[in-house]
Design an enzyme around this catalytic site. Structure first.
Site, PDB file in Angstrom:
ATOM      1  CD  GLU A  91      -3.132  -0.689   2.110  1.00 47.92           C
ATOM      2  OE1 GLU A  91      -3.783   0.212   2.277  1.00 47.92           O
ATOM      3  OE2 GLU A  91      -3.150  -1.817   3.013  1.00 47.92           O
ATOM      4  CD  GLU A 126      -2.831  -8.071   3.490  1.00 44.51           C
ATOM      5  OE1 GLU A 126      -3.732  -7.752   4.235  1.00 44.51           O
ATOM      6  OE2 GLU A 126      -1.759  -7.493   3.151  1.00 44.51           O
TER       7      GLU A 126
END
Length: 356
Positions: free
Chosen positions: A120, A262
Site C-alpha cells: 500500500e 490478502e
C-alpha cells in the site's frame, strides 16, 4: 496486514509443475515478533492444513531456510522502508538481490513466483518509488535468466475512485500518474497487480448485507447488484472487477490481471460482525470461489489465486478485530473448521475447531 510472495516448490515435496498449478490458494504469515508463533515451529501447523503456499509479510534468512527445507511455495517482497533506497539506483537493487534473494534461488528446486514491491505504498509519499524498483527488478531477473520470477506491487481499493458500480471504477486523479505506468509495466510482462480484498470492512460499516459480503447470496434471484449486463452476487467480485475496469479504461495490455494478496474475516473483536461462523463462511467460500472456474462477471471462467489473511491471530495488533484474523489462535488451536481445496492433506483440519 501487508505484503506477499507466491510460488516455490521443493523436490522434497515431490510435486510436479503440472500439479503445482492447482495450488492457487495459500495463507499469509506475519512476523513472529508481532505476536505469532515462530515460523520454524509453525510449519508443522501449516502441514496439518495440507498447505504448501505461504506469503511472508516479513521474512529473514532463517524463515526462508526453514521453508526451503520443507518444500513450501513462498511469496515475499520489498518492504516499504526499503523503497526509497532501492529506487535510487540499479546498483541498490542488485545489492538487495544479493542479500535477500540470491541465497534462495541458488537452489534449483526453490522457485519464487512473485516478489511484491511495497505494501500500500500507493497512495502515499512512497508512491513515486514503486515503479522504479519494479522496473529494476524486472531488468535484473531478465539479466540473470530468471524469467519465472514475477514482480508485482500490493495495493488496496484506496487507489480507486469508485467500487459500485464496478464499471465506473477508475484510478483516482491523485495517484493516476503512479498507477497507470505501474499496471502497464506489469501487464507488458504478463505480471498481475496484487490487490487487497476485504468485504468484511464494507459489511461492518453497514454498507452491504451479510449475504453479499460472505458469498451466501449466490442463489438469490434477481442478483443483489446489476451493473449493465453484469450480475453480482458477492462483494468480492465487485472489488476484483473494479480493478479490472480501472485497468481496462487505461488501455492496459490484455486488460491486465490481478492476484489477491490478502483477504479474510476476523472471528472476534467486533461483536456480531466478527464470529467464528462468519469468518469460516467467508474464508471457505472465498477458497471455493477462487478454485472454481467461475471467475468474476467481467472475467468469467478464470481460476484466480489468493491468500487468506492469516494463519494466526496476532495479539500485538490494535485491540479489536485486527487481532482476530487468524485461522488459528497463537496457541495453535483452530479458530474454526476450514478446508483448503486442492491441499495435499486435509485430515487434520476436521477436528478441534472452536464452537460457532
Amino acid at each position: 496486514m501487508a505484503l506477499f510472495w507466491v510460488v516455490l516448490f521443493s523436490a522434497v515435496a515431490a510435486i510436479s509443475s503440472a500439479e503445482a498449478s492447482l495450488y492457487n490458494n495459500g495463507v499469509c504469515y506475519g512476523p513472529s515478533h508481532n505476536g505469532v508463533p515462530d515460523l520454524a515451529v509453525a510449519i508443522s501447523h501449516y502441514r496439518k492444513f495440507g498447505l504448501t503456499r505461504i506469503r511472508l509479510m516479513e521474512y529473514d534468512e532463517y524463515d526462508v531456510g526453514a521453508l526451503h527445507a520443507m518444500g513450501f511455495e513462498v511469496s515475499f517482497g520489498v518492504n516499504n522502508d526499503e523503497l526509497q533506497t532501492l529506487a535510487s539506483s540499479y546498483g541498490a537493487v542488485e545489492d538487495w538481490f544479493e542479500k535477500k534473494v540470491e541465497n534462495i534461488i541458488k537452489y534449483n528446486y526453490f522457485v519464487i513466483n512473485y516478489i511484491v514491491v511495497g505494501d500500500e505504498a500507493i497512495p502515499g509519499p512512497l508512491a513515486q518509488y514503486v515503479l522504479p524498483v519494479v522496473a529494476s527488478l524486472i531488468r535484473l531477473f531478465q539479466s540473470k535468466n530468471k524469467p519465472l520470477i514475477k514482480v508485482t506491487a500490493a495495493v488496496s481499493p484506496a487507489v480507486l475512485s469508485n467500487l459500485l458500480p464496478p464499471s465506473k471504477a477508475e484510478f483516482t486523479t491523485e495517484i493516476r500518474n503512479h498507477m497507470v505506468p505501474l499496471v502497464y509495466t506489469l501487464a507488458e510482462w504478463g505480471f498481475p497487480l496484487m490487490i487487497k480484498v476485504y468485504p468484511y470492512k464494507y459489511y461492518a460499516a453497514g454498507l452491504i448485507s451479510k449475504e453479499f459480503a460472505t458469498f451466501t447470496a449466490r442463489h438469490r434471484r434477481p442478483p443483489v447488484f446489476q451493473d449493465g449486463n453484469l450480475s453480482y452476487w458477492n462483494m468480492f467480485d465487485v472489488m476484483v472487477d473494479s480493478f479490472l475496469w480501472a485497468m481496462e479504461k487505461e488501455g492496459v495490455p490484455n486488460g491486465g490481471s490481478i492476484v489477491v494478496g490478502e483477504t479474510g474475516w476476523p472471528s472476534a473483536g467486533n461483536g456480531n460482525f466478527t464470529t467464528p461462523k462468519l469468518a469460516r463462511t467467508y474464508n471457505q467460500n472465498f477458497l471455493n470461489h477462487i478454485t472454481s472456474k467461475d471467475g468474476t462477471p467481467k472475467r468469467p471462467y478464470v481460476i484466480n489465486a489468493g491468500f487468506v489473511y492469516s494463519m494466526f491471530d496476532d495479539n500485538l495488533k490494535p485491540e479489536g478485530a485486527e487481532q482476530h484474523f487468524g485461522i488459528s489462535n497463537i496457541d495453535y488451536k483452530p479458530a474454526y473448521h476450514l478446508v483448503f481445496p486442492n491441499a495435499s492433506n486435509i485430515e487434520a483440519v476436521n477436528g478441534g475447531h472452536r464452537n460457532t
